[in-house]
Design a protein around this motif. Structure first.
Motif, mmCIF file in Angstrom:
data_model
loop_
_atom_site.group_PDB
_atom_site.id
_atom_site.type_symbol
_atom_site.label_atom_id
_atom_site.label_comp_id
_atom_site.label_asym_id
_atom_site.label_seq_id
_atom_site.Cartn_x
_atom_site.Cartn_y
_atom_site.Cartn_z
ATOM 1 N N THR A 150 -1.818 -6.450 -7.437
ATOM 2 C CA THR A 150 -2.871 -7.386 -7.038
ATOM 3 C C THR A 150 -2.286 -8.781 -6.853
ATOM 4 O O THR A 150 -1.253 -9.126 -7.437
ATOM 5 N N GLY B 121 -9.295 3.435 -5.989
ATOM 6 C CA GLY B 121 -9.709 4.431 -5.008
ATOM 7 C C GLY B 121 -8.521 5.140 -4.380
ATOM 8 O O GLY B 121 -8.556 6.367 -4.174
ATOM 9 N N LEU B 122 -7.456 4.409 -4.097
ATOM 10 C CA LEU B 122 -6.248 5.022 -3.538
ATOM 11 C C LEU B 122 -5.604 5.963 -4.547
ATOM 12 O O LEU B 122 -5.121 7.049 -4.183
ATOM 13 N N LEU C 98 0.821 -1.205 0.000
ATOM 14 C CA LEU C 98 0.000 0.000 0.000
ATOM 15 C C LEU C 98 0.863 1.266 0.000
ATOM 16 O O LEU C 98 0.557 2.234 -0.703
ATOM 17 N N VAL D 180 -10.137 -1.084 -5.031
ATOM 18 C CA VAL D 180 -9.453 -0.508 -3.869
ATOM 19 C C VAL D 180 -8.241 0.304 -4.322
ATOM 20 O O VAL D 180 -8.021 1.445 -3.887
ATOM 21 N N VAL E 149 -12.214 -6.617 -6.853
ATOM 22 C CA VAL E 149 -12.284 -5.812 -5.625
ATOM 23 C C VAL E 149 -10.949 -5.136 -5.355
ATOM 24 O O VAL E 149 -10.891 -3.949 -4.993
ATOM 25 N N GLN E 150 -9.866 -5.866 -5.545
ATOM 26 C CA GLN E 150 -8.544 -5.286 -5.352
ATOM 27 C C GLN E 150 -8.302 -4.117 -6.311
ATOM 28 O O GLN E 150 -7.724 -3.095 -5.941
#
Length: 208
Positions: A138, A154-155, A7, A151, A147-148
């Motif tokens: 991923t 979104g980041l 992340l 996410v 879904v990954q």
């Protein structure tokens, strides 16, 4: 789903990519300098809405179409180039505006929001970039890839909001000082028109 090191790496890369000169942040810069920081922030929201579209395209496999189909890629990029030329034409025709004119009317702000969306969505290279960039972070064993992707998207959007929001504020402050002169306002409009035309040419000649 993600470990902390992945992340941090992804977020750092996203921030650097948002800072790198490109069509979107140049667009935010010019609009903020000419119309003010509020318009720049609204354009930023529009661009980030476009990124939601690109993230969805990658997560659902639609982006692969632009990578594999020359016709789909060319149709979208020429539509984007035509829109940029339209913006260039408008900028060249624009005159000086009074600083006392209202710039926060809902209709006007919504127009700039849509402008940001169109600017981003009509660039097929964004989808292809996401198609190459997001999967690197991923891992199939950590759950649904879609879904990954959402996410990570979104980041990336959050990083874009931070960077482009900063650009909007800084350019808006500088632009407010420059716009006190009608001559400078006209120069800013001509400069923006030239930039839009250049971006249109770059997009029209882009390849996958």
């Amino acid at each position: 789903m993600f470990d902390s090191s992945s992340l941090v790496l992804f977020t750092s890369a996203s921030l650097l990519l948002a800072l790198a000169p490109g069509p979107d942040n140049i667009f935010v810069l010019t609009q903020s300098a000419i119309k003010g920081r509020l318009v720049g922030l609204v354009v930023t929201l529009g661009l980030c809405t476009g990124l939601i579209v690109h993230t969805s395209a990658v997560a659902l496999g639609v982006a692969a179409v632009f990578q594999s189909s020359t016709m789909a890629f060319n149709l979208l990029k020429f539509a984007g180039a035509a829109y940029l030329l339209y913006l260039a034409w408008g900028a060249f025709r624009a005159g000086a505006e009074s600083l006392n004119e209202p710039v926060g009317r809902e209709r006007d702000l919504f127009r700039y929001y849509l402008r940001g969306i169109l600017m981003n969505v009509t660039n097929p290279k964004v989808s292809i970039f996401f198609l190459a960039f997001l999967p690197q972070f991923t891992h199939p064993e950590r759950g649904s890839l879609s879904v990954q992707m959402f996410v990570l998207g979104g980041l990336f959007i959050l990083a874009t909001l931070v960077v482009f929001g900063g650009i909007s504020l800084l350019a808006g402050v500088l632009g407010q000082r420059l716009r006190r002169s009608e001559r400078v306002q006209k120069w800013l409009n001509r400069a923006a028109g030239t930039i839009f035309a250049g971006l249109a040419l770059k997009l029209a000649t882009a390849s996958r």
